[in-house]
Design an enzyme around this catalytic site. Sequence first.
Site, mmCIF file in Angstrom:
data_model
loop_
_atom_site.group_PDB
_atom_site.id
_atom_site.type_symbol
_atom_site.label_atom_id
_atom_site.label_comp_id
_atom_site.label_asym_id
_atom_site.label_seq_id
_atom_site.Cartn_x
_atom_site.Cartn_y
_atom_site.Cartn_z
ATOM 1 N N LEU A 1 7.783 8.682 -5.932
ATOM 2 C CA LEU A 1 8.482 8.156 -4.763
ATOM 3 C C LEU A 1 9.970 7.961 -5.044
ATOM 4 O O LEU A 1 10.372 7.594 -6.149
ATOM 5 C CB LEU A 1 7.855 6.828 -4.327
ATOM 6 C CG LEU A 1 6.347 6.851 -4.053
ATOM 7 C CD1 LEU A 1 5.872 5.492 -3.577
ATOM 8 C CD2 LEU A 1 5.981 7.929 -3.037
ATOM 9 N N HIS B 1 11.150 8.477 0.492
ATOM 10 C CA HIS B 1 9.866 7.832 0.787
ATOM 11 C C HIS B 1 10.075 6.382 1.220
ATOM 12 O O HIS B 1 9.363 5.881 2.099
ATOM 13 C CB HIS B 1 8.958 7.862 -0.443
ATOM 14 C CG HIS B 1 8.553 9.231 -0.886
ATOM 15 N ND1 HIS B 1 9.069 9.835 -2.010
ATOM 16 C CD2 HIS B 1 7.671 10.120 -0.350
ATOM 17 C CE1 HIS B 1 8.525 11.024 -2.156
ATOM 18 N NE2 HIS B 1 7.679 11.231 -1.159
ATOM 19 N N LYS C 1 12.492 16.302 6.696
ATOM 20 C CA LYS C 1 12.890 17.330 5.730
ATOM 21 C C LYS C 1 11.838 18.434 5.667
ATOM 22 O O LYS C 1 12.161 19.613 5.581
ATOM 23 C CB LYS C 1 13.099 16.734 4.341
ATOM 24 C CG LYS C 1 13.542 17.774 3.294
ATOM 25 C CD LYS C 1 13.729 17.171 1.936
ATOM 26 C CE LYS C 1 12.394 16.935 1.259
ATOM 27 N NZ LYS C 1 11.761 18.234 0.852
ATOM 28 N N SER D 1 14.247 14.726 -2.686
ATOM 29 C CA SER D 1 12.963 15.377 -2.903
ATOM 30 C C SER D 1 12.463 15.006 -4.291
ATOM 31 O O SER D 1 13.266 14.847 -5.224
ATOM 32 C CB SER D 1 13.109 16.897 -2.795
ATOM 33 O OG SER D 1 11.949 17.568 -3.266
#
Length: 297
Positions: free
Chosen positions: A37, A41, A156, A192
């Site tokens: 995470l 997130h 995304k 990411s």
Amino acid sequence: MNTPCSTRLVSTAAEYAAIAQHWKAQKVALVPTMGALHEGHAALIRKARELADVVVVSIFVNPLQFGPQEDLSRYPRQLEKDMALCDSLGVDVVFHPSVEVLYPNGMDNLTRVIPPSQLTDGLCGAFRPGHFTGVATVVLKLFNLLRPELAVFGEKDAQQLAVIRQMVADLHVPVEIVPCPTVRDVDGLALSSRNAYLQSAEEKRAALLLIRILREVREAALQVSEPLPARETLDSVSQRVIADFRQQEGAAVRFEVQYLEAVDAQTFAPATVLKPGVKLLMAAYVNQVRLIDNLDI
């Protein structure tokens, strides 16, 4: 795992059901993740916290959505750090099942959710056959096991979001899908879990080419009175931006575009011209790291 967090960690459907029985009349939000995470997130979790009484985060690296040559074994796993982040954000439960829990009869003869081909044949689906079948199947499993009223997904992963929305609509799944804008670092790189694979400063600068190309295409489209042809503009802008990068950085870092496309933002049908309502999507390799990004015109 023993943890000081107040966030509850469960690994089976029975454990989850024992907790969930106390949530009568409370709205439950799910944030499905594969772990590792980061602040992207965290934004999804904060959105879930705004909209629901109970927040559940699932952490499961789903083998069904990885191809034979993809990075399943290398995918980052950091449960202790993930639990600490969830606790700091007020997550109620982290659901962290094993493969055996989600696929008790194995995956060879599994009943799978097959999304419509018009959403999966192109873009990531063209290079990752079966990927979105794996995504749709595991998400439906999570919805059925965890019974949320809503689920939060990041924009995304635009193609994934479109697939999940279509699945929920077509199969009458009683879960509201809530999109959350892409979170970027100060330079514009979309956050990411795979960014952890970018080891050098040169690789990180190369990763910024995705958003630079997308932004320059959007700027070109918005500066003219008549819509620009999509394919010609995408190719010319990307070639120029990449050439500029290579002139400055040399050939130390491989940057290879896997796809760069324009689609209708609602239907994902290919767009022939660039105008408002069109979504730009891109995937590229920085050395061995595959990154994706997208931007609306």
